[in-house]
Design an enzyme around this catalytic site. Structure first.
Site, PDB file in Angstrom:
ATOM      1  N   VAL A  11       0.818  -1.309   0.166  1.00 27.30           N
ATOM      2  CA  VAL A  11       0.188   0.002  -0.021  1.00 27.30           C
ATOM      3  C   VAL A  11       0.757   1.375   0.176  1.00 27.30           C
ATOM      4  O   VAL A  11       0.639   2.128  -0.690  1.00 27.30           O
ATOM      5  CB  VAL A  11      -1.085   0.044   1.070  1.00 27.30           C
ATOM      6  CG1 VAL A  11      -0.488  -0.042   2.418  1.00 27.30           C
ATOM      7  CG2 VAL A  11      -1.883   1.049   1.114  1.00 27.30           C
ATOM      8  N   MET A  12       2.049   1.400   0.838  1.00 25.48           N
ATOM      9  CA  MET A  12       2.833   2.476   0.717  1.00 25.48           C
ATOM     10  C   MET A  12       3.187   2.947  -0.538  1.00 25.48           C
ATOM     11  O   MET A  12       3.464   3.928  -0.936  1.00 25.48           O
ATOM     12  CB  MET A  12       3.835   2.508   1.848  1.00 25.48           C
ATOM     13  CG  MET A  12       3.180   2.510   3.382  1.00 25.48           C
ATOM     14  SD  MET A  12       2.576   4.357   3.794  1.00 25.48           S
ATOM     15  CE  MET A  12       3.967   5.386   3.791  1.00 25.48           C
ATOM     16  N   GLY A  13       3.893   1.688  -1.218  1.00 24.17           N
ATOM     17  CA  GLY A  13       4.647   1.897  -2.488  1.00 24.17           C
ATOM     18  C   GLY A  13       3.484   2.345  -3.551  1.00 24.17           C
ATOM     19  O   GLY A  13       3.806   3.397  -4.402  1.00 24.17           O
ATOM     20  N   VAL A  52      10.015  -1.266   0.562  1.00 24.33           N
ATOM     21  CA  VAL A  52       9.736  -2.966   1.029  1.00 24.33           C
ATOM     22  C   VAL A  52       9.681  -2.703   2.800  1.00 24.33           C
ATOM     23  O   VAL A  52      10.000  -1.779   3.280  1.00 24.33           O
ATOM     24  CB  VAL A  52      10.551  -3.866   0.448  1.00 24.33           C
ATOM     25  CG1 VAL A  52      10.623  -4.025  -0.742  1.00 24.33           C
ATOM     26  CG2 VAL A  52      11.928  -3.326   1.085  1.00 24.33           C
ATOM     27  N   ALA A  98      10.766  -2.505   6.146  1.00 24.09           N
ATOM     28  CA  ALA A  98      11.997  -2.469   6.758  1.00 24.09           C
ATOM     29  C   ALA A  98      12.323  -4.037   7.575  1.00 24.09           C
ATOM     30  O   ALA A  98      11.429  -4.771   8.318  1.00 24.09           O
ATOM     31  CB  ALA A  98      12.036  -1.517   7.719  1.00 24.09           C
ATOM     32  N   SER A 155       6.658  10.040   6.434  1.00 26.71           N
ATOM     33  CA  SER A 155       5.515   9.981   7.347  1.00 26.71           C
ATOM     34  C   SER A 155       4.039  10.407   6.794  1.00 26.71           C
ATOM     35  O   SER A 155       4.066  10.905   5.781  1.00 26.71           O
ATOM     36  CB  SER A 155       6.008  10.828   8.492  1.00 26.71           C
ATOM     37  OG  SER A 155       5.004  10.769   9.548  1.00 26.71           O
ATOM     38  N   LYS A 189      13.592  10.745  11.082  1.00 27.75           N
ATOM     39  CA  LYS A 189      12.310   9.987  11.148  1.00 27.75           C
ATOM     40  C   LYS A 189      12.010   9.237  12.472  1.00 27.75           C
ATOM     41  O   LYS A 189      10.847   9.267  12.838  1.00 27.75           O
ATOM     42  CB  LYS A 189      12.128   9.051   9.927  1.00 27.75           C
ATOM     43  CG  LYS A 189      10.823   8.158   9.754  1.00 27.75           C
ATOM     44  CD  LYS A 189       9.505   9.214   9.924  1.00 27.75           C
ATOM     45  CE  LYS A 189       8.220   8.116   9.270  1.00 27.75           C
ATOM     46  NZ  LYS A 189       7.855   7.015  10.347  1.00 27.75           N
ATOM     47  N   HIS A 244      11.068  11.510  15.059  1.00 24.01           N
ATOM     48  CA  HIS A 244       9.504  11.756  14.738  1.00 24.01           C
ATOM     49  C   HIS A 244       8.453  10.542  15.222  1.00 24.01           C
ATOM     50  O   HIS A 244       7.578  11.062  16.084  1.00 24.01           O
ATOM     51  CB  HIS A 244       9.093  12.120  13.401  1.00 24.01           C
ATOM     52  CG  HIS A 244       7.847  11.876  12.706  1.00 24.01           C
ATOM     53  ND1 HIS A 244       7.051  10.479  12.935  1.00 24.01           N
ATOM     54  CD2 HIS A 244       6.969  12.951  12.726  1.00 24.01           C
ATOM     55  CE1 HIS A 244       5.758  11.021  12.452  1.00 24.01           C
ATOM     56  NE2 HIS A 244       5.618  12.263  12.317  1.00 24.01           N
ATOM     57  N   ASN A 245       8.854   9.640  14.973  1.00 24.72           N
ATOM     58  CA  ASN A 245       8.076   8.408  15.679  1.00 24.72           C
ATOM     59  C   ASN A 245       8.312   8.354  17.189  1.00 24.72           C
ATOM     60  O   ASN A 245       7.143   8.029  17.952  1.00 24.72           O
ATOM     61  CB  ASN A 245       8.313   6.929  15.012  1.00 24.72           C
ATOM     62  CG  ASN A 245       7.854   6.972  13.668  1.00 24.72           C
ATOM     63  OD1 ASN A 245       7.873   7.923  12.983  1.00 24.72           O
ATOM     64  ND2 ASN A 245       7.604   5.672  13.329  1.00 24.72           N
ATOM     65  N   GLU A 288       6.011  10.922  18.333  1.00 28.48           N
ATOM     66  CA  GLU A 288       4.538  10.505  18.015  1.00 28.48           C
ATOM     67  C   GLU A 288       4.109   9.883  19.268  1.00 28.48           C
ATOM     68  O   GLU A 288       2.962   9.810  19.837  1.00 28.48           O
ATOM     69  CB  GLU A 288       4.746   9.706  16.745  1.00 28.48           C
ATOM     70  CG  GLU A 288       3.439   8.864  16.599  1.00 28.48           C
ATOM     71  CD  GLU A 288       3.600   7.926  15.111  1.00 28.48           C
ATOM     72  OE1 GLU A 288       4.180   8.854  14.077  1.00 28.48           O
ATOM     73  OE2 GLU A 288       3.390   6.775  15.235  1.00 28.48           O
ATOM     74  N   TYR A 289       4.916   8.788  19.818  1.00 22.59           N
ATOM     75  CA  TYR A 289       4.772   7.994  20.803  1.00 22.59           C
ATOM     76  C   TYR A 289       4.476   8.877  22.069  1.00 22.59           C
ATOM     77  O   TYR A 289       3.385   8.464  22.889  1.00 22.59           O
ATOM     78  CB  TYR A 289       5.763   7.057  21.264  1.00 22.59           C
ATOM     79  CG  TYR A 289       6.000   5.627  20.211  1.00 22.59           C
ATOM     80  CD1 TYR A 289       5.950   5.725  19.025  1.00 22.59           C
ATOM     81  CD2 TYR A 289       6.229   4.514  20.966  1.00 22.59           C
ATOM     82  CE1 TYR A 289       6.220   4.464  18.349  1.00 22.59           C
ATOM     83  CE2 TYR A 289       6.430   3.243  20.372  1.00 22.59           C
ATOM     84  CZ  TYR A 289       6.253   3.110  19.067  1.00 22.59           C
ATOM     85  OH  TYR A 289       6.638   1.947  18.380  1.00 22.59           O
ATOM     86  N   ARG A 319      29.350   7.150  44.840  1.00 19.99           N
ATOM     87  CA  ARG A 319      30.391   6.314  44.080  1.00 19.99           C
ATOM     88  C   ARG A 319      32.040   6.634  44.453  1.00 19.99           C
ATOM     89  O   ARG A 319      32.750   5.539  44.384  1.00 19.99           O
ATOM     90  CB  ARG A 319      30.264   7.043  42.647  1.00 19.99           C
ATOM     91  CG  ARG A 319      28.876   6.863  41.853  1.00 19.99           C
ATOM     92  CD  ARG A 319      28.934   7.595  40.438  1.00 19.99           C
ATOM     93  NE  ARG A 319      29.591   6.911  39.561  1.00 19.99           N
ATOM     94  CZ  ARG A 319      31.037   7.473  39.324  1.00 19.99           C
ATOM     95  NH1 ARG A 319      31.245   8.890  39.341  1.00 19.99           N
ATOM     96  NH2 ARG A 319      31.598   6.940  38.057  1.00 19.99           N
ATOM     97  N   HIS A 349      35.535   6.231  42.992  1.00 15.32           N
ATOM     98  CA  HIS A 349      35.445   6.825  41.564  1.00 15.32           C
ATOM     99  C   HIS A 349      35.685   8.394  41.237  1.00 15.32           C
ATOM    100  O   HIS A 349      35.438   8.775  40.089  1.00 15.32           O
ATOM    101  CB  HIS A 349      33.862   6.491  41.031  1.00 15.32           C
ATOM    102  CG  HIS A 349      33.551   5.016  40.958  1.00 15.32           C
ATOM    103  ND1 HIS A 349      34.417   4.312  39.944  1.00 15.32           N
ATOM    104  CD2 HIS A 349      32.840   4.377  41.405  1.00 15.32           C
ATOM    105  CE1 HIS A 349      34.114   3.192  40.183  1.00 15.32           C
ATOM    106  NE2 HIS A 349      32.884   2.851  40.949  1.00 15.32           N
TER     107      HIS A 349
HETATM  108  C1  6PG Z   1       4.384   7.539  10.142  1.00 13.81           C
HETATM  109  C2  6PG Z   1       4.048   6.628  11.252  1.00 13.81           C
HETATM  110  C3  6PG Z   1       4.500   5.012  10.944  1.00 13.81           C
HETATM  111  C4  6PG Z   1       4.393   4.155  12.244  1.00 13.81           C
HETATM  112  C5  6PG Z   1       3.037   3.985  12.730  1.00 13.81           C
HETATM  113  C6  6PG Z   1       2.952   2.959  13.487  1.00 13.81           C
HETATM  114  O1  6PG Z   1       4.854   8.534  10.675  1.00 13.81           O
HETATM  115  O2  6PG Z   1       3.422   7.518   9.095  1.00 13.81           O
HETATM  116  O3  6PG Z   1       5.268   6.808  12.305  1.00 13.81           O
HETATM  117  O4  6PG Z   1       5.565   5.255  10.541  1.00 13.81           O
HETATM  118  O5  6PG Z   1       4.828   2.889  11.387  1.00 13.81           O
HETATM  119  O6  6PG Z   1       2.747   5.111  13.303  1.00 13.81           O
HETATM  120  O7  6PG Z   1       3.922   2.592  14.638  1.00 13.81           O
HETATM  121  P1  6PG Z   1       3.857   1.711  15.762  1.00 13.81           P
HETATM  122  O8  6PG Z   1       3.423   0.417  15.479  1.00 13.81           O
HETATM  123  O9  6PG Z   1       5.309   1.608  16.431  1.00 13.81           O
HETATM  124  O10 6PG Z   1       3.041   2.329  16.706  1.00 13.81           O
END
Ligand code: 6PG
Length: 477
Positions: free
Chosen positions: A12-14, A74, A76, A128, A183, A186-187, A190-191, A446, A452
């Site tokens: 889907v991404m490709g 593909v 990773a 992303s 990137k 970024h993730n 995101e978390y 320490r 130390h």
């Molecule tokens: C993006 C997202 C993406 C990531 C998903 C799922 O920038 O489009 O960061 O790359 O794979 O958000 O991430 P997790 O499965 O680790 O929650």
């Protein structure tokens, strides 16, 4: 006619990236290991632009104009090396391979170095925005040689999302693994964002007693202010959703075990190696991990908590405090993320423009938000800003939020609602502003058990105290 660029790997991404390129008027060569996918794409979307399908890598490469641009999409993992080699063997000096997957930046560094030896540009590009972004405009973070960006930049900028001011959400990040590194951060952010939003929800639900649909309304209101972001917007959608099968709020029928594909974990592992405290991201990764430990949770299920149930919904006062806590904690986790980019730039010799990173995250990516333009502006005002918390505007906002932030963390503790993101962010804030940290005591310990040594505040050099003897102090260097 030759294709301007090729996309190999049409999951889907490709597929969406290829369609995005074609929709922008670029002739796109297509290759997929199973040719049915290639044919399906051309059949379904052939009317969107010019595609040149190929059944084998050699035909695919032969259909490309020079210097050749091959985008590999593909999953990773281990097969990436084999796929890269398959194409590299067919390419000539000056050609380019773009890896648009979520590869680890160390792998990208290794691959870039190996291909550079052979005269091939290897570009690790963070992309992303998920499936939708790939099709309609992602945020793109390409690394690799500056020369490769001359050939790739115009195409990538063409298909990237556009920020509100019209500028493309794509910029050359830096050499070798810089794009995939950024990137990854970024993730991680995101978390952290997702965890902080989850904590805000949990507090509104279990302290203030709001229903999920009411919390959706609160989030929609927040989304008109400084928290305006894609993640807040979709959170409101998720919270307002009712499960068709049970009629219950959707959020109540989903198993509360958060999964992860691993990029957040990489961020924390790398931060540990770089020595950068990214407690906001770390707490988010740990919170996901904890949620999945069913056995642990079951074993601790009957441990006592504070007495008293949910408080009655308050007249907006608590929600406003939670908004302050969420915002301040968010500033902290972004500040930590940028510190990490900074540290990596020094460690790996990348010259990363911190403001440019903020600029290309304004649109297309998962953490896209109005907020990112503020970060861009902060670095524009001072490119050497040591922390976002030192920016005048952010400092004023976080300073203004801190009383409510403390109140929310205090309430979470008193009510027994876990808020690891909010509290870790607050602890970080307090640690940074502390005049003295108890690290002095750590150094004493320490020195006591391991000789130390320590430094003094009043004299140069390092020292050891003879703890087992007369406790005299000896200079050691
Ligand atoms: C993006 C997202 C993406 C990531 C998903 C799922 O920038 O489009 O960061 O790359 O794979 O958000 O991430 P997790 O499965 O680790 O929650």
């Amino acid at each position: 006619t030759k294709a301007r660029i090729g996309v190999a790997g049409l999951a889907v991404m490709g597929r969406n990236l290829a369609r995005n390129l074609a929709r922008h008027g670029h002739t796109v060569a297509l290759y997929n290991r199973t040719p049915t996918r290639t044919r399906a794409l051309v059949e379904e979307y052939g009317h969107e632009g010019a595609f040149v399908p190929a059944d084998d890598p050699a035909a695919f490469v032969a259909s490309l104009e020079r210097p050749r641009r091959v985008v590999i999409m593909v999953k990773a993992g281990q097969s990436t090396d084999a796929v890269i080699e398959e194409f590299a063997a067919l390419l000539d000096q000056g050609d380019m391979i773009v890896d648009g997957g979520n590869a680890h930046f160390e792998d990208t560094r290794r691959r870039e170095a190996a291909l550079r030896e052979r005269g091939i540009h290897f570009v690790g590009a963070g992309i992303s925005g998920g499936e939708e972004g790939a099709l309609n405009g992602p945020s793109i973070m390409p690394g690799g040689s500056a020369e490769s960006y001359v050939f790739l930049g115009p195409l990538l900028e063409d298909i990237a999302a556009k920020a509100a001011d019209g500028s493309p959400c794509c910029a050359h990040i830096g050499p070798d693994g810089a794009g995939h590194f950024v990137k990854m951060v970024h993730n991680g952010i995101e978390y952290a964002d997702m965890q902080l939003i989850a904590e805000a929800y949990d507090l509104l639900r279990h302290v203030a007693g709001y229903r999920p649909d009411e919390i959706a309304g609160i989030f929609r209101t927040w989304n008109t202010g400084r928290l305006d972001s894609y993640l807040i917007e979709i959170t409101a959608e998720v919270l307002a959703h009712t499960d068709a099968a049970t009629g219950q709020p959707f959020v109540d029928v989903v198993a509360d075990r958060a999964e992860q594909k691993g990029t957040g974990r990489w961020t924390v592992q790398t931060a540990l190696d770089l020595g950068v405290p990214v407690s906001g991201i770390a707490e988010a990764v740990f919170a996901r991990s904890l949620s999945g430990h069913a056995g642990l949770r079951q074993a601790a299920r009957s441990l006592p908590g504070p007495s008293g149930g949910a408080l009655p919904p308050e007249s907006g006062g608590f929600a406003a405090q939670v908004e302050q806590a969420l915002y301040a904690s968010k500033v902290v986790s972004y500040a930590q993320g940028w510190n990490m980019i900074d540290a990596a730039a020094v460690e790996y010799g990348w010259d990363i423009d911190p403001g440019a990173v903020a600029a290309i995250w304004r649109g297309g990516c998962i953490i896209r938000a109005a907020f990112l333009d503020r970060i861009r502006a902060a670095f524009a005002a001072d490119p050497a800003l040591p922390t976002l918390l030192a920016d005048k505007e952010f400092a004023a906002e976080v300073g203004g939020a801190q009383e409510d932030w403390r109140a929310v963390v205090g309430t979470a503790v008193a009510r027994g609602v876990p808020a690891p993101g909010f509290s870790a962010a607050l602890a970080y804030y307090d640690a940074l502003r502390a005049e003295r940290l108890p690290a002095a005591l750590t150094q004493g310990q320490r020195d006591y058990f391991g000789a130390h040594t320590y430094r003094r505040t009043d004299r140069e050099g390092s020292f050891h105290t003879l703890w087992g003897g007369g406790r005299e102090e000896r200079p050691t260097g």
